[in-house]
Scaffold this motif. Structure first.
Motif, short mmCIF file in Angstrom:
data_model
loop_
_atom_site.label_atom_id
_atom_site.label_comp_id
_atom_site.label_asym_id
_atom_site.label_seq_id
_atom_site.Cartn_x
_atom_site.Cartn_y
_atom_site.Cartn_z
N THR A 1 11.37 -4.36 -8.62
CA THR A 1 10.79 -3.95 -7.35
C THR A 1 9.27 -4.03 -7.40
O THR A 1 8.64 -4.53 -6.48
N MET A 2 8.69 -3.57 -8.50
CA MET A 2 7.24 -3.65 -8.64
C MET A 2 6.77 -5.10 -8.69
O MET A 2 5.76 -5.45 -8.08
N ALA A 3 7.49 -5.96 -9.38
CA ALA A 3 7.11 -7.37 -9.46
C ALA A 3 7.21 -8.03 -8.09
O ALA A 3 6.34 -8.83 -7.72
N TYR A 4 8.23 -7.70 -7.33
CA TYR A 4 8.38 -8.26 -5.99
C TYR A 4 7.19 -7.88 -5.12
O TYR A 4 6.58 -8.73 -4.48
N LEU B 1 4.49 0.83 1.95
CA LEU B 1 5.56 0.74 0.96
C LEU B 1 5.08 0.07 -0.31
O LEU B 1 5.36 0.55 -1.42
N SER B 2 4.35 -1.02 -0.20
CA SER B 2 3.90 -1.72 -1.40
C SER B 2 2.88 -0.91 -2.19
O SER B 2 2.89 -0.93 -3.42
N GLU B 3 2.03 -0.18 -1.50
CA GLU B 3 1.07 0.67 -2.21
C GLU B 3 1.77 1.84 -2.89
O GLU B 3 1.37 2.26 -3.97
N ALA B 4 2.83 2.36 -2.29
CA ALA B 4 3.57 3.45 -2.91
C ALA B 4 4.34 2.97 -4.14
O ALA B 4 4.41 3.66 -5.15
N VAL B 5 4.88 1.76 -4.08
CA VAL B 5 5.69 1.25 -5.19
C VAL B 5 4.80 0.80 -6.35
O VAL B 5 5.09 1.10 -7.51
#
Length: 77
Positions: A20-23, A45-49
Protein backbone atom coordinates in the motif's frame (compact mmCIF):
# COMPACT_ATOMS: atom_id res chain seq x y z
CA UNK A 1 0.87 -24.99 13.84
CA UNK A 2 -0.03 -21.85 15.81
CA UNK A 3 3.46 -20.43 15.23
CA UNK A 4 3.20 -21.07 11.50
CA UNK A 5 -0.24 -19.44 11.32
CA UNK A 6 0.98 -16.44 13.31
CA UNK A 7 4.02 -16.09 11.08
CA UNK A 8 1.84 -16.25 7.97
CA UNK A 9 -0.50 -13.61 9.39
CA UNK A 10 2.34 -11.24 10.33
CA UNK A 11 3.93 -11.69 6.89
CA UNK A 12 0.63 -11.03 5.12
CA UNK A 13 0.04 -7.83 7.09
CA UNK A 14 3.60 -6.64 6.41
CA UNK A 15 3.25 -7.27 2.68
CA UNK A 16 -0.12 -5.50 2.60
CA UNK A 17 1.25 -2.43 4.42
CA UNK A 18 4.42 -2.22 2.31
CA UNK A 19 2.47 -2.73 -0.91
CA UNK A 20 0.00 0.00 0.00
CA UNK A 21 2.80 2.40 0.85
CA UNK A 22 4.63 1.58 -2.39
CA UNK A 23 1.47 2.14 -4.41
CA UNK A 24 0.80 5.55 -2.90
CA UNK A 25 4.47 6.64 -3.11
CA UNK A 26 4.41 5.69 -6.78
CA UNK A 27 1.15 7.52 -7.38
CA UNK A 28 2.51 10.61 -5.64
CA UNK A 29 5.38 10.84 -8.10
CA UNK A 30 3.61 9.95 -11.35
CA UNK A 31 2.36 12.52 -13.83
CA UNK A 32 -1.31 13.22 -13.17
CA UNK A 33 -4.17 14.16 -15.45
CA UNK A 34 -5.62 17.67 -15.11
CA UNK A 35 -8.98 16.45 -13.83
CA UNK A 36 -7.25 14.76 -10.86
CA UNK A 37 -4.66 17.46 -10.20
CA UNK A 38 -6.27 18.70 -6.98
CA UNK A 39 -7.97 15.60 -5.65
CA UNK A 40 -8.33 16.32 -1.94
CA UNK A 41 -9.34 12.77 -1.06
CA UNK A 42 -6.27 11.26 -2.76
CA UNK A 43 -3.98 13.78 -1.10
CA UNK A 44 -5.39 13.07 2.35
CA UNK A 45 -5.28 9.31 1.94
CA UNK A 46 -1.79 9.18 0.45
CA UNK A 47 -0.38 11.51 3.09
CA UNK A 48 -1.96 9.41 5.84
CA UNK A 49 -0.59 6.14 4.42
CA UNK A 50 2.92 7.32 3.54
CA UNK A 51 3.38 10.07 6.17
CA UNK A 52 4.87 12.35 3.50
CA UNK A 53 3.55 15.45 1.79
CA UNK A 54 3.01 15.45 -1.97
CA UNK A 55 5.69 17.44 -3.79
CA UNK A 56 3.86 19.21 -6.59
CA UNK A 57 7.12 20.41 -8.12
CA UNK A 58 8.05 16.84 -9.10
CA UNK A 59 4.49 15.80 -9.88
CA UNK A 60 3.79 17.28 -13.27
CA UNK A 61 0.50 17.29 -15.17
CA UNK A 62 0.18 14.54 -17.73
CA UNK A 63 -0.68 15.52 -21.28
CA UNK A 64 0.48 19.08 -20.58
CA UNK A 65 0.64 20.18 -24.15
CA UNK A 66 1.62 16.95 -25.83
CA UNK A 67 -0.87 14.20 -26.41
CA UNK A 68 -1.72 11.73 -29.15
CA UNK A 69 -3.55 14.37 -31.20
CA UNK A 70 -0.85 17.01 -31.13
CA UNK A 71 2.17 14.74 -31.30
CA UNK A 72 4.29 14.99 -34.39
CA UNK A 73 6.12 11.82 -33.39
CA UNK A 74 3.22 9.54 -34.32
CA UNK A 75 3.18 8.36 -37.92
CA UNK A 76 0.25 9.17 -40.18
CA UNK A 77 -1.88 6.09 -40.65
Amino acid sequence: MVILTGLFLVGWVAVAVLGTMAYFRGEQSKPIHDRNWRSESFEQLSEAVTCTKIDFETRVPAYSGLDAYSSSLLPDA
